[in-house]
Structures are given as structure tokens and as C-alpha cells.
Write an enzyme that holds these catalytic residues in place. Structure first.
Site, short mmCIF file in Angstrom:
data_model
loop_
_atom_site.label_atom_id
_atom_site.label_comp_id
_atom_site.label_asym_id
_atom_site.label_seq_id
_atom_site.Cartn_x
_atom_site.Cartn_y
_atom_site.Cartn_z
N ASP A 43 40.55 30.35 33.82
CA ASP A 43 39.74 30.78 34.55
C ASP A 43 39.88 31.85 35.28
O ASP A 43 39.00 33.18 35.19
CB ASP A 43 39.26 29.53 35.53
CG ASP A 43 38.20 30.05 36.54
OD1 ASP A 43 37.19 30.43 35.96
OD2 ASP A 43 38.63 29.59 37.88
N HIS A 64 34.16 23.27 34.46
CA HIS A 64 34.96 23.29 35.57
C HIS A 64 34.01 23.93 36.80
O HIS A 64 34.42 23.84 37.95
CB HIS A 64 36.12 24.20 35.08
CG HIS A 64 35.91 25.76 35.04
ND1 HIS A 64 35.73 26.42 34.07
CD2 HIS A 64 35.99 26.59 36.18
CE1 HIS A 64 35.33 27.80 34.39
NE2 HIS A 64 35.58 27.89 35.76
N HIS A 90 30.70 31.92 30.98
CA HIS A 90 31.92 32.05 31.48
C HIS A 90 32.82 30.83 31.26
O HIS A 90 34.00 30.75 30.55
CB HIS A 90 31.92 31.94 33.21
CG HIS A 90 33.26 31.67 33.78
ND1 HIS A 90 34.51 32.60 33.71
CD2 HIS A 90 33.36 30.72 34.75
CE1 HIS A 90 35.21 31.92 34.43
NE2 HIS A 90 34.73 30.83 35.15
N ASP A 117 63.49 52.95 30.34
CA ASP A 117 63.20 51.91 29.17
C ASP A 117 61.94 51.75 28.89
O ASP A 117 61.47 50.52 29.24
CB ASP A 117 64.21 50.68 29.55
CG ASP A 117 64.01 50.36 31.06
OD1 ASP A 117 63.41 50.99 31.82
OD2 ASP A 117 64.69 49.45 31.40
N GLU A 137 30.97 22.59 41.79
CA GLU A 137 30.91 23.47 42.78
C GLU A 137 29.73 24.41 42.96
O GLU A 137 29.17 24.56 44.16
CB GLU A 137 32.18 24.72 42.70
CG GLU A 137 33.47 24.17 42.90
CD GLU A 137 33.79 24.03 44.61
OE1 GLU A 137 33.88 24.81 45.21
OE2 GLU A 137 33.47 22.56 45.01
N ASP A 138 29.10 24.54 41.79
CA ASP A 138 27.91 25.38 41.72
C ASP A 138 26.56 24.71 41.58
O ASP A 138 25.61 25.48 41.52
CB ASP A 138 28.21 26.61 40.81
CG ASP A 138 29.32 27.47 41.11
OD1 ASP A 138 29.97 27.36 42.25
OD2 ASP A 138 29.79 28.25 40.17
MN MN Z 1 35.14 29.59 36.90
#
Ligand code: MN
Length: 702
Positions: free
Chosen positions: A137, A70, A46, A257, A74-75
Site C-alpha cells: 500500500d 484494504h 489503488h 563506490d 476506512e473509506d
Molecule cells: Mn491504501
């Protein structure tokens, strides 16, 4: 998989930067080791895909490294400090910025809230690269959304449509905007998407070559009319067709259109010439012509729009514009959105950002890089505003520098008037605390709380300021009026102890004479010292039946300590209950109470009209400030002993300062204490004198 990323990056980055990128990849892969995406791929695929999207925009090495990292904060267990150490502070800041955005959650679905949320997202990122990483992301997550559960899919798609697609649009990232919209639409309304997609395929049929033929026909026609033009064709995306159907309640066959053509010419006259030529080529559909050149759209957009009956009855939308108008249409979005319409002056930084965004857009169509623009580029997209959450998840926009009190008044006047404390992100903070973007604020109120005049020192919103002022004024009026009534009754009783009540007729005459509407107004005037109680009393008595013969001075006014702002205790002598006191009527300010022995009183004795005899009433729940000076010998622990003694005597220290004494062996301690009355003070002073290190204790007056 990462190889293609490195290859793409190598087309515009130096080899040493690509090497850095490889090292960041290894770092990220290690941190995410053992984690997998819902698609079954190792998690690191990712961040690699996100970085790859950013290479299409030719972003700088720092942004690419940050993209690879990135999600690690967080993870995984990796900290900001570690990233800073390995890849530099700037990369760490970028990763931190993206992580902060991940932490705020969009809850409300109201339109206005979505707009505020977009602004909050932008205001939280002082560096545009954070947004770009976040957008990439989101794009990759949307591309791989199929692996998610239906419910989660719909939520993410909704958020993308409401928040991130418009941000991309406003930054002028057109291709990204379109793709985000298309993907959101597909996941949000899978059935409608499929039906429309089929209808579009059917309408398009195998007519690719028809479109090419139309293009040729237009080019030839314009060339035949000696109009120099660049003609391009484009297909509308499904979401914009769908939106049009929704907005105008049309069926698919009524949306004309599907095919759009764009004609870019040299100048304005050529626009109208081209229009005439095209209307000669295909018949225009009546009522579809719009002249946005004569009347530009609010955002500055200019073009001629017309819809023509094409071959096989295919409706063709054509936009005709000059090169200049084309530039504004493509890049102007960003410029108009970044700055408020009224703001004509851009600061240097904004100007740079503006240029950079434009260059970014150009970069997408041509090749070339503008890495120098990206170096240390910081922007404040909304320098004047701060966006915060209410406990219910609504977003409020307040001026930068706003405090908890401003927030309380912004929510509701009653909440402002009754606020006593505040929590920011669950933590108790002082009311004066300045708010930051993304803060979640909770105001704690109490039923009988009142605005504090000190708030005026730090509130920044007009709403808070005017409500606090208004409240204080009303409160002062009421308190003055109550004090005035007591002063007047006292004066009347002293002049004529036998008079029971003043007749209404006397009051009416008095009100007419002084030009006041109500008795309360007269009381307030007395309380504020604009009128003397004794004078008003005499007039009331003469206006009534009384003979008004007496010239005796009124008796004492009782001071209870609860008079509020209509009554002040002189700062020079700090009177406390038990002190012999005297009142001075000060114009516009009400009654000021001094002690008998105050030096100020001696100085102003010459104005007897203004002095009133006052006495303390007995209740005495209130605390009064009093100043003490202690001369102490410099021994260890003296201050602690003094403080303990004061606390034992049930008093508080309001203020404390220590000055060197006459010799190095002694110091002066100056205290402001809170006491109930003279007795209380005497008891404290006695206690203090018992401490061996305390040489002398004096109360300070004047
Ligand atoms: Mn991400």
C-alpha cells in the site's frame, strides 16, 4: 486495468481463486464507486495496484483479496462483518489489521521513537500478511505521490523513510526497501535528488559497456587463478550515496563506490585468494580494505570489502564472500531482527515464520510458490512487549500484561504514586486494566493520593513494584513512629505524672543502649511492637533523674482511627467506636485492637505484658467495617427494602452474600457495612428491624 492483475495471479493461483479475486474486485469497485484519487483515477485503481504488487511476492489468495478490500472499511460504509460473510473471517481479519495500522499516527521524529513505532506496527500485526499489504500500500502511494500537495508529500516521505523502509529492510525485502528509500529521498529533498541524479548520470556516462568490461576482466582473472566464483555487478542507489555523503561529510566526487561488484566463492580460503587476485588486477585504494570475515559485524554479517582503482579512475567497491555468508547477508537481516540476540530458543511458530520469510526472499529471485506456508500463518513478532502512547504521542514499550499503574510509574514515579484513575483511548477504565498495543493512555492524578497496597497484586514491572513497596514501607515507618511516640508518652505519664520532659542525656543513653540512631527509630519499634512502651518508659525514667519507683500500669492509649498501618482492627471482632476495646501488641505488626468480648482475647489473656488498655478518641470521621446477619422471609423486594434502609441511614454496603436459611421460607443475608460508631450501627439495626420481612438482625463477632 484489473485484467493484468488477474493474469499475474493466474500464473500461480488456481482458476477458482482467480474467480474469487474477480469477485473481490467487483465488490471493491462498487464500494469505492464515485471516489477518485488525487491522480484523477477511480479509487479502485489503488487497491488493484496494491494487489498486483503482492502477486510479485506470490502471496496467497486471501492476502490478495484483502489487498483489494484494504481501504473499504476506512473509506466506505462496508463493515468487517460484511467482509467476513462474503470472503471469510481470515480476509476480514487481514483487512481489519491493515485498517488498524492506518489509524495509528506517527507524531514524533526522534530516532528512538521511530524504532518504537516500528515495533508497535509490527506488534499490532499478528499476521505477517498485514504488514506485507501495508508495505505494498505504502509503495503504491509513494509511486503516485506526485499528485499530492508538497507539504503532505514531505510528511508521507518522512514517515516512509523512518518507519516503513526499515521494516521492509528488516523483513529482508530488499528491492522494496531500496525503492521506498529512493522514492522518499526524491520527495523529501527534490533539489538534492535532482543534483545527485545528474551527477550520477554524468559519472556513469555511457560507460555501461565499461562495467561489462570490468565484469569480464574480474571473471577472467579469477578463472585464471583457478578460483570458482559467481561475479555480479550492481549500482548503488542514490539514497545510499546521499547517506554516505551526509554521514562522512563527503562531496559526491569523494564517494568512491558508485559501482559495486560482488564475488561469491566456495569457501573462506577462496575469499582471500580472490582478494589477492583482484588486488593484482586493479590497485587497491589504501585504507579502504575491511575484513568482516575475521571480525564479523554485530548482526552476523561477514564479507571482505575492498575498493579498487578501476579503469578511467573509476572507484569500484568489491565484496567477497562465501555462499553461506551471502545467504546470511540477504536473509539474515530478517532472522536477526525477529529475535533478540540472546534468544536462542525459537518457538515453533517463530521458526516457521523465519523459514517462510526466507522462502519469500528466495521467491523474489527464483520462481515457485510457498502458499502452504501462508495458510493461517500467525506470528507474534514481539510476544513479550506491548507498545502504547502517552498523551503527548510518545511511545513507551512495556512488558506484556502491564496495567495502567505500570504505565503511570513508567512515565514518572510521582505520577505512579499519585495516580487515582486512568483513561484508555479517552475512556475511563479501572487502574488494573491491561494495556493493548496502540492504546493511548492518560493517567489522572490527585495531589494527596497514595499508592494502594492492592496494586501489588497486579503490577508487572519491577519499577512499579519496587516504588509501591518503598512508599508503603516509608509510610508504615512514619505511622508506626507516630503511634509509638504516643504510646511512650502515655506510659511515661502513667509511671510518673510529675515528670515534665525526659532529659536529653537520658535519651542519649537509651539510644546507645538499644543501638538505635534516632528517637524516631525507637518510636517506630514501639509502634511496631518490637519494644514495649512501658519498658522503654521505665528505662528512660531511671536513666534520668526520676527514681523510677512506680510499677503502675500505664493509662489508656487513645485510638483515633487515623493511625494507618501501625494499628490494625482485628478481623475476628471488627471493633467500632463505642465498643469496649483492648489492644494487643503483636511483634512486627504493631497494635491490634479487639473488642473486650472477642473470643480470641479470652484465649490469649495469659500474656498480660502484651495487652494495653486502649480507648476510642471522640472525633470519628472514619468509617469502620462491621458484619451483620439478617434472617429474612423470602418475599419479593426484601433485598431492595433492606438496601434502601441502609442507604437512608447513611451507610455503605461493602459486601453482601445470601445463603439459604433453615427452611425454604427464610434466607440469611450477610452484610459488611460501613459505620461511624456504635450509635450509628444501633440506628441502622433499628431501622432494619422495622422492615416486616426482617425476622432477626445480629452483629457478627468472631
Ligand atoms: Mn491504501
Amino acid at each position: 486495468m484489473p485484467e493484468t492483475l488477474f493474469r499475474d495471479a493466474a500464473t500461480y493461483l488456481r482458476p477458482e481463486d482467480v474467480a474469487q479475486l474477480e469477485s473481490a474486485y467487483r465488490f471493491s469497485a462498487l464500494a469505492h464507486e464515485g471516489q477518485f484519487r488525487k491522480t484523477g483515477d477511480p479509487y479502485v485503481s489503488h487497491p488493484v495496484a496494491v494487489a498486483k504488487i503482492l502477486t510479485q511476492w506470490h502471496l496467497d489468495p486471501q492476502a490478495l483479496i484483502a489487498a483489494l478490500l484494504h481501504d473499504v472499511m476506512e473509506d466506505t460504509t462496508v463493515t468487517k462483518a460484511e467482509i467476513a460473510e462474503r470472503f471469510g473471517r481470515m480476509v476480514a481479519e487481514l483487512v481489519d489489521g491493515v485498517s488498524k495500522l492506518d489509524r495509528i499516527e506517527f507524531e514524533s521524529h526522534e530516532q528512538a521513537q521511530a524504532e518504537n513505532f516500528r515495533k508497535m506496527v509490527l506488534a499490532m500485526t499478528r499476521d505477517v500478511r498485514v504488514i506485507l499489504i501495508k508495505l505494498a500500500d505504502r509503495l503504491h502511494n509513494m509511486r503516485t505521490l506526485d499528485a499530492m500537495q508538497a507539504k503532505k508529500r514531505a510528511r508521507i516521505a518522512r514517515e516512509t523513510l523512518d518507519i516503513y523502509a526499515p521494516i521492509a529492510n528488516r523483513l529482508g525485502l530488499n528491492a522494496l526497501y531500496q525503492e521506498l528509500q529512493e522514492l522518499s529521498f526524491r520527495h523529501l529533498y527534490p533539489v538534492r535528488y535532482r543534483v545527485l541524479h545528474k551527477a550520477l548520470l554524468a559519472a556513469r556516462g555511457n560507460r555501461r559497456e565499461v562495467v561489462d568490461r570490468i565484469l569480464d576482466a574480474i571473471r577472467n582473472k579469477l578463472a585464471g587463478s583457478h578460483i570458482e566464483a559467481v561475479v555480479t555487478g550492481r549500482e548503488k542507489n542514490l539514497f545510499s550515496i546521499y547517506s554516505k555523503m551526509q554521514d562522512k561529510h563527503l562531496s559526491f566526487s569523494q564517494v568512491f563506490d558508485i559501482y559495486g561488484f560482488r564475488v561469491v566463492v566456495r569457501d573462506v580460503p577462496a575469499c582471500y585468494l580472490a582478494l589477492g587476485a583482484l588486488h593484482g588486477l586493479y590497485k587497491p585504494i589504501p585504507g579502504k580494505f575491511k575484513d568482516y570475515i575475521a571480525i564479523a559485524k554485530a548482526n552476523g554479517y561477514q564479507s571482505l570489502h575492498t575498493t579498487l582503482f578501476g579503469p578511467f579512475g573509476m572507484p569500484l567497491e568489491v565484496q567477497i564472500r562465501t555462499q553461506e555468508m551471502h545467504k546470511i547477508a540477504e536473509a539474515g537481516v530478517a532472522s536477526h531482527w525477529l529475535y533478540k540476540q540472546s534468544d536462542t530458543e525459537l518457538n515453533d511458530l517463530q521458526q516457521k515464520t523465519h523459514q517462510w520469510l526466507q522462502s519469500l526472499i528466495e521467491m523474489q529471485s527464483q520462481s515457485g510458490s510457498s502458499i502452504e506456508f501462508l495458510e493461517h500463518l500467525k506470528v507474534d513478532l514481539f510476544p513479550d512487549e506491548v507498545y502504547v502512547f502517552t498523551p503527548k504521542g510518545l511511545i513507551l514499550s512495556l512488558p506484556r500484561g502491564s496495567t495502567c499503574v505500570d504505565f503511570a510509574y513508567a512515565v514518572h514515579t510521582d505520577i505512579g504514586n499519585r495516580c487515582v484513575a486512568a483513561k484508555i483511548n479517552q475512556e475511563l477504565v479501572p487502574l488494573r486494566t491491561e494495556l493493548k498495543n496502540g492504546d493511548r493512555i492518560e493517567i489522572i492524578t490527585a495531589a494527596h493520593a497514595k499508592p494502594n497496597p492492592a496494586w501489588l497484586n497486579y503490577v508487572v514491572t519491577g519499577k512499579a513494584r519496587s516504588h509501591i513497596r518503598h512508599f508503603l514501607k516509608t509510610m508504615q515507618y512514619e505511622e508506626s513512629s507516630q503511634l509509638g511516640e504516643r504510646l511512650l508518652n502515655q506510659a511515661i505519664a502513667a509511671l510518673q505524672p510529675t515528670a515534665e520532659t525526659i532529659e536529653d542525656s537520658a535519651w542519649d543513653k537509651l539510644l546507645r543502649d538499644v543501638g538505635s540512631a534516632t528517637r524516631e527509630e525507637v518510636f517506630a519499634d514501639i509502634g511496631l511492637g518490637k519494644q514495649l512502651a512501658i519498658v522503654v518508659a521505665r528505662r528512660l525514667l531511671t536513666l534520668g533523674e526520676g527514681d523510677g519507683n512506680s510499677n503502675r500500669l500505664p493509662g489508656s492509649v487513645m485510638i483515633r482511627g487515623s493511625e494507618g498501618m501501625a494499628l490494625q482492627y482485628a478481623r475476628c471482632c471488627n471493633p467500632i467506636p463505642g465498643d469496649p476495646i483492648i489492644g494487643y501488641v503483636k511483634k512486627g505488626q504493631g497494635l491490634v485492637v479487639h473488642t473486650h468480648d472477642c473470643p480470641i482475647v479470652r484465649k490469649m489473656r495469659g500474656d498480660p505484658d502484651k495487652w494495653l488498655d486502649v480507648e476510642w478518641a471522640t472525633d470519628g470521621k472514619k468509617l469502620f467495617a462491621v458484619n451483620l446477619r439478617l434472617v429474612v422471609s423470602n418475599e419479593l423486594g426484601t433485598l431492595a427494602r433492606v438496601a434502601a434502609e441502609i442507604a437512608d441511614a447513611d451507610s455503605n454496603v461493602d459486601n453482601l452474600s445470601i445463603e439459604p436459611g433453615d427452611s425454604s421460607a427464610y434466607s440469611n443475608m450477610l452484610f459488611t457495612l460501613q459505620v461511624h460508631n456504635r450509635l450509628h450501627l444501633a440506628q441502622i439495626m433499628r431501622g432494619l428491624r422495622r422492615i416486616p420481612a426482617v425476622i432477626r438482625v445480629t452483629r457478627l463477632k468472631g
